[in-house]
Structure formats: C-alpha cells, structure tokens
Design a protein around this motif. Structure first.
Motif, PDB file in Angstrom:
ATOM      1  N   LEU A   1       0.857  -1.177   0.000  1.00  0.00           N
ATOM      2  CA  LEU A   1       0.000   0.000   0.000  1.00  0.00           C
ATOM      3  C   LEU A   1       0.896   1.231   0.000  1.00  0.00           C
ATOM      4  CD1 LEU A   1      -2.875   1.317   0.411  1.00  0.00           C
ATOM      5  CD2 LEU A   1      -2.287   1.376   2.843  1.00  0.00           C
ATOM      6  N   TYR A   2       0.598   2.158  -0.891  1.00  0.00           N
ATOM      7  CA  TYR A   2       1.313   3.431  -0.937  1.00  0.00           C
ATOM      8  C   TYR A   2       0.377   4.550  -0.494  1.00  0.00           C
ATOM      9  CZ  TYR A   2       5.010   1.125  -3.596  1.00  0.00           C
ATOM     10  OH  TYR A   2       6.026   0.296  -3.990  1.00  0.00           O
ATOM     11  N   GLU A   3       0.979   5.554   0.103  1.00  0.00           N
ATOM     12  CA  GLU A   3       0.202   6.726   0.524  1.00  0.00           C
ATOM     13  C   GLU A   3       0.884   7.975  -0.017  1.00  0.00           C
ATOM     14  OE1 GLU A   3      -1.828   8.667   4.553  1.00  0.00           O
ATOM     15  OE2 GLU A   3      -0.388   7.024   4.735  1.00  0.00           O
TER      16      GLU A   3
ATOM     17  N   ARG B   1       0.966  11.768   0.133  1.00  0.00           N
ATOM     18  CA  ARG B   1       0.542  12.800   1.085  1.00  0.00           C
ATOM     19  C   ARG B   1       1.026  14.167   0.611  1.00  0.00           C
ATOM     20  NH1 ARG B   1      -1.168  10.790   6.056  1.00  0.00           N
ATOM     21  NH2 ARG B   1      -0.415  12.598   7.228  1.00  0.00           N
TER      22      ARG B   1
ATOM     23  N   SER C   1       5.242   3.908   2.055  1.00  0.00           N
ATOM     24  CA  SER C   1       4.682   2.601   1.712  1.00  0.00           C
ATOM     25  C   SER C   1       4.598   1.726   2.958  1.00  0.00           C
ATOM     26  CB  SER C   1       5.504   1.894   0.626  1.00  0.00           C
ATOM     27  OG  SER C   1       6.741   1.444   1.123  1.00  0.00           O
TER      28      SER C   1
ATOM     29  N   ARG D   1      -2.986  -2.071   4.603  1.00  0.00           N
ATOM     30  CA  ARG D   1      -3.691  -0.997   5.299  1.00  0.00           C
ATOM     31  C   ARG D   1      -3.651  -1.174   6.817  1.00  0.00           C
ATOM     32  NH1 ARG D   1      -7.196   3.369   4.121  1.00  0.00           N
ATOM     33  NH2 ARG D   1      -7.428   4.428   6.114  1.00  0.00           N
TER      34      ARG D   1
ATOM     35  N   ARG E   1      -0.446   0.083   7.955  1.00  0.00           N
ATOM     36  CA  ARG E   1      -0.438   1.553   7.872  1.00  0.00           C
ATOM     37  C   ARG E   1      -1.107   2.169   9.088  1.00  0.00           C
ATOM     38  NH1 ARG E   1      -3.824   6.038   8.449  1.00  0.00           N
ATOM     39  NH2 ARG E   1      -2.865   7.773   7.323  1.00  0.00           N
TER      40      ARG E   1
ATOM     41  N   GLU F   1      -4.520  13.187   1.534  1.00  0.00           N
ATOM     42  CA  GLU F   1      -4.048  11.801   1.541  1.00  0.00           C
ATOM     43  C   GLU F   1      -4.686  11.045   0.388  1.00  0.00           C
ATOM     44  OE1 GLU F   1      -5.328  10.255   5.252  1.00  0.00           O
ATOM     45  OE2 GLU F   1      -4.265  11.743   6.444  1.00  0.00           O
TER      46      GLU F   1
ATOM     47  N   TYR G   1      -4.580   6.969  -1.086  1.00  0.00           N
ATOM     48  CA  TYR G   1      -4.078   5.604  -0.933  1.00  0.00           C
ATOM     49  C   TYR G   1      -4.038   4.930  -2.298  1.00  0.00           C
ATOM     50  CZ  TYR G   1      -5.075   6.703   3.893  1.00  0.00           C
ATOM     51  OH  TYR G   1      -5.102   7.318   5.119  1.00  0.00           O
TER      52      TYR G   1
ATOM     53  N   THR H   1      -2.327   1.619  -4.952  1.00  0.00           N
ATOM     54  CA  THR H   1      -1.650   0.344  -5.181  1.00  0.00           C
ATOM     55  C   THR H   1      -1.063   0.366  -6.586  1.00  0.00           C
ATOM     56  OG1 THR H   1      -3.719  -0.680  -5.926  1.00  0.00           O
ATOM     57  CG2 THR H   1      -3.108  -0.978  -3.612  1.00  0.00           C
TER      58      THR H   1
ATOM     59  N   GLN I   1     -12.270   5.637  -2.614  1.00  0.00           N
ATOM     60  CA  GLN I   1     -11.881   7.038  -2.635  1.00  0.00           C
ATOM     61  C   GLN I   1     -12.537   7.724  -3.839  1.00  0.00           C
ATOM     62  OE1 GLN I   1      -7.414   7.332  -1.186  1.00  0.00           O
ATOM     63  NE2 GLN I   1      -7.640   5.589  -2.577  1.00  0.00           N
TER      64      GLN I   1
END
Length: 256
Positions: free
Chosen positions: A28-30, A32, A82, A86, A89, A121, A123, A125, A189
């Motif tokens: 999972l990537y975030e 920001r 990363s 979730r 995270r 933010e 999220y 993939t 999202q």
C-alpha cells in the motif's frame, strides 16, 4: 531426440523468463500533500529532516520520496510512504502519533504557530505494469520528477491502462523519459475507478520539454492514441483530465 532437445530448450527459456519476472508489488502506498502555512515551509522541512522521517522508520513506515513543486506558490510538500498493507499503515500511524518523541518534536516546532493548514491523503496500489520508482542511474545527479494524474471518462480506465502498457510507456522511454511508479487509487476514494497516477523522471526541465515535444509529434504515438480512442468510442480522458506537477527532491529524500 531432436524433439526432446527442443522441448528442453523451451523449458529452459520458460524458466529463465519466469526468473526475470518482477514479483507483483502488493504494498500500500500513501501519497501525502502537506499545505504549509505562509512562511512555514522551511520549518516543516526541518521537522521532517530532523525528526519525522526517522520516527516514520521507527514505526515501520518506508520513506519512499519527498519533493516540493518547482513552482511552489502554495507552499507544498509532497511525499510517498509505503506499508505492507492498510492494517500495517493504521498501526504505524497510531504508534507514531502516540510517540512521546514525536509529541515533543511537534510542540517544539510549533512554538511560533502551527506549520500546516491542510493535509491531503491518497491511498494507492501499483498497477500490473508499474516498473516502480526509478533508481538514479545518472551518477547521483538530482533529477526532475513529474507527477501526473489522469481522470478517465467513466469505464475507460482499463483502456487507458492498456494504452500505457502496450504503447505509451515504451514511447516515453524512446524519447528519454524514465518511467516511474504507476498507481491506481484504492477503491472507495473519490474517482478511484477513473484515475491513473504516475511518476516520470527527467534529467532537467529542458530535457522534459524536449521529450514531451518529440513524444507528442511521434507518428507512432499519434496512431496509438487514435486507435485507442476509436476502439473506445471517444477520448479516454475527460476534458482537462490530465494534470502535471513538476517536482524537485528535497535534500533528505532517499529518491533523487
């Protein structure tokens, strides 16, 4: 005997191809984006440099890259973390926010007022065709990054993915651009089903302009674009559906 030899060679080639295949990135990537208060971007960067990044690592987050826009009139810091998933995270952020070292660093940095007005933010993939963030093969020279976001017409994201994987990425490389990570937003999202987010790297601004000019004029690209739109019954993106932001790495970014 010949048949056995051929089958053996085919099996060897198959094993070699499989050995070279890159494992699917399931992290999972975030993404920001921090909006600093007027005049507070330097203080925010100092807090990240001296405290935040180390505390992120302490709590199991991976610092991927940190950038500021080349034209940064809105005082932005853009970065990517990363995690395995979730749940990891959420656990990492819970631990980070409860950390006494973080509380002390945050309080000390905000003695003269808060540093942030807003946090965005997203999220993400990796797509199946994403090569991942690009290693720097230019002898350590700092590169110019480009964050691009495409919004497709409803239902056309698979068509866009197909065009990128079969044509666009190869043409980017042909014209001197370095393909980075390609992402799809995690479901749930806004516009998650119609959005592609990706990164490119360029030597510098002049190289980026030259690459894009040559790419757009390439008859192979013109033909691929037309064919993909004919097959889909129209444009793959909504009007004004392509956004680009040029980014430069900050001094403490691992990715440069």
């Amino acid at each position: 005997m010949l048949r056995t030899l051929v089958l053996g060679l085919l099996a060897a080639v198959s094993l070699a191809v499989k050995a070279e295949e890159k494992p699917r990135d399931t992290r999972l990537y975030e993404l920001r984006t921090y909006h600093a208060e007027p005049g507070k971007l330097d203080a925010l960067l100092t807090r990240f440099r001296d405290h935040t990044c180390k505390l992120f690592e302490k709590h199991g987050m991976t610092n991927v890259g940190y950038w500021v826009p080349v034209e940064n009139k809105d005082n932005l810091l853009v970065y990517v973390l990363s995690y395995p998933d979730r749940a990891a995270r959420d656990a990492a952020w819970k631990g980070f926010l409860a950390d006494e070292d973080w509380k002390k660093a945050a309080a000390a940095s905000e003695v003269n007022g808060k540093l942030l007005s807003k946090i965005d933010e997203l999220y993400l993939t990796s797509t199946d065709f994403s090569p991942g963030f690009p290693a720097n093969d230019a002898g350590g020279a700092e590169r110019l990054f480009e964050l691009r976001t495409y919004t497709t017409t409803p239902g056309k994201l698979p068509n866009l993915h197909k065009r990128f994987s079969e044509h666009t990425m190869g043409l980017f490389k042909k014209h001197g651009m370095t393909n980075g990570a390609y992402f799809k937003p995690v479901p749930g999202q806004p516009a998650a089903d119609d959005t592609l987010v990706y990164f490119l790297a360029h030597k510098d601004a002049a190289a980026a302009e030259k690459s894009w000019t040559e790419f757009r004029a390439d008859p192979v690209w013109v033909a691929a674009k037309k064919a993909s739109e004919d097959a889909a019954g129209g444009s793959l993106t909504v009007p004004d559906g392509v956004k680009s932001v040029f980014l430069k790495p900050v001094d403490f970014s691992a990715l440069k």
